[in-house]
Write an enzyme that holds these catalytic residues in place. Structure first.
Site, PDB file in Angstrom:
ATOM      1  N   LEU A  63       0.806  -1.162   0.051  1.00 58.14           N
ATOM      2  CA  LEU A  63      -0.085   0.086   0.082  1.00 58.14           C
ATOM      3  C   LEU A  63       0.870   1.308   0.009  1.00 58.14           C
ATOM      4  CD1 LEU A  63      -2.473  -0.684   2.837  1.00 58.14           C
ATOM      5  CD2 LEU A  63      -3.025  -0.938   0.291  1.00 58.14           C
ATOM      6  N   HIS A  64       0.553   2.103  -0.913  1.00 58.57           N
ATOM      7  CA  HIS A  64       1.452   3.471  -0.974  1.00 58.57           C
ATOM      8  C   HIS A  64       0.572   4.632  -1.605  1.00 58.57           C
ATOM      9  CE1 HIS A  64       2.134   1.998  -5.089  1.00 58.57           C
ATOM     10  NE2 HIS A  64       2.517   3.325  -5.256  1.00 58.57           N
ATOM     11  N   ARG A  65      -0.797   4.186  -2.009  1.00 60.33           N
ATOM     12  CA  ARG A  65      -1.549   5.462  -2.520  1.00 60.33           C
ATOM     13  C   ARG A  65      -1.841   6.497  -1.495  1.00 60.33           C
ATOM     14  NH1 ARG A  65      -1.191   2.995  -7.305  1.00 60.33           N
ATOM     15  NH2 ARG A  65       0.167   4.780  -7.753  1.00 60.33           N
TER      16      ARG A  65
END
Ligand code: UD1
Ligand code: UDP
Length: 364
Positions: free
Chosen positions: A205-207
């Site tokens: 996850l990085h958005r």
């Protein structure tokens, strides 16, 4: 000899640029220089991929580093302009949808140098995503639109792109996956992390939409806590996510999740082995949606939309709202109702970069 400058800058660019550099070299008729903007710079976000994927050392590194969108984009433009002026390429080749992509495309086109965009036509139709702005603007000023997802052809037509600019070539991410799959199978990562094949989940996850707000990130962690009662979870953490977890005061909560392992970002070969053997993947990554489609591993994408619809229609991907209940419902469903693994999107076959090299050789 056709002269190109190929641009890379952030992690997902490296998998795309690797097969392109190789395909251009093999023609013997294309001279491709490599420029790294330095958008990503940590060893584990950049150098590792040059080693794992055998990418040539960049001819130039602009070393721009992190900053706000405007500052980062402007810094890349200022540093890239003299490089284009010095080398006078016939084309600048940009990949993907990161700030380096639009910054370098804009510099080139203003200097009268033609731009080729690899992964053209992807649209989430969500302008709150910085990447969507980068995609729209890059495609609008590119002279060659090299399309990876069939939906890209419709999007570009709708937006009025001239037919002769558009070429459906397939997916260079998958070129890299197929080239390195056998080597990845030798990675010791499962033993290193104490995992058994098909008995764990992988998370990336990085958005900003998932990791920048405490409430959203907290709900996602609640879902991970529940899944963790069934199986271990491995979450190689993007630097943006790790920083936000600390800044949002969620560090203790993450540390208390005993089923959750949070190693540093992994190299390509380790990560490919890890996802290949996973029971399922939970992600918001563009590239990971594509890779799981070809690996036939169930994928839950924690987003409202995807610019890569072929991963749903012809792959193993499913969109899930990033709330605890939605994630857990989809999780139970995907394990009980196995996804159709008989299909694959057109030309995700390991030959996309060769097709792109052919497009360049056939240019008038
Ligand atoms: C960028 C891309 C995104 C892509 C992602 C892939 C844009 C607008 N975003 O997001 O589309 O999916 O890369 O990973 O181009 N940082 C480090 N070390 C690094 C790089 C970044 O610590 O090597 C930290 C910095 O604190 C930085 C933050 O991560 O502020 C975000 O980096 P940035 O490049 O701005 O965006 P990403 O979230 O990485
Ligand atoms: N990846 C990796 N190590 C990790 C996480 C991801 O090698 O720890 C790879 C992944 O296999 C894919 C690419 O990084 O090839 C995707 O990059 P990212 O998720 O950063 O960007 P996006 O695709 O969302 O733009």
């Amino acid at each position: 000899m056709l002269k190109l400058i190929c641009v890379c800058g952030a992690r997902p660019n490296f998998m795309k640029i690797a097969p392109l550099m190789e395909a251009f070299r093999k023609t013997g008729k294309i001279h491709a220089l490599l420029v790294h903007t330095g958008q990503h710079y940590d060893e584990r976000m950049s150098k590792l991929f040059f080693q794992d994927l055998g990418i040539p050392t960049p001819d130039v590194n602009l070393e721009v580093g992190s900053a706000s969108h405007a500052v980062q984009t402007a810094d890349i433009m200022k540093a890239f302009e003299p490089v284009v002026i010095e080398h006078k390429p016939d084309w600048v080749v940009v990949v993907g949808d990161v700030n380096s992509t639009i910054a370098c495309a804009l510099v080139a086109v203003k200097l009268g140098v033609k731009v080729a965009h690899v992964e053209a036509g992807l649209r989430s139709n969500d302008r709150a995503m910085p990447e969507e702005i980068n995609r729209l603007l890059t495609d609008a000023i590119s002279d060659l639109l090299l399309v990876s997802d069939p939906s890209g052809l419709d999007a570009l037509k709708r937006e009025g792109a001239a037919d002769e600019k558009v070429h459906y070539v397939g997916n260079v991410m998958i070129d890299t996956l197929l080239t390195h799959r056998a080597r990845a199978a030798e990675s010791p990562i499962l033993d290193d992390l104490g995992l058994a094949p098909k008995k764990y989940a992988v998370i990336t996850l990085h958005r900003p939409s998932n990791v920048d707000q405490r409430e959203t990130l907290s709900a996602i962690l609640d879902a991970f806590e529940a899944i963790g009662r069934d199986m271990p979870l491995v979450f190689p953490m993007h630097p943006r996510t790790r920083k936000n977890i600390a800044a949002l005061g969620l560090g203790d909560r993450v540390a208390a999740l005993t089923a959750l392992k949070t190693p540093e970002p992994l190299g390509y070969l380790d990560f490919l082995r890890l996802t290949s053997e996973a029971a399922l993947v939970l992600t918001d990554s563009g590239g990971v949606q594509e890779e799981t489609t070809i690996l036939k591993v169930p994928c839950l994408t924690l987003r409202e939309n995807t610019e890569r619809p072929a991963t749903i229609s012809d792959g193993t991907n499913r969109l899930v709202k990033p709330t605890k209940e939605s994630i857990l419902t989809a999780y139970r469903d995907i394990l009980e109702n196995p996804v159709d693994t008989t299909r694959a999107p057109k030309f995700w076959d390991g030959k996309a970069a060769e097709r792109i090299a052919e497009v360049f050789l056939k240019l008038k």
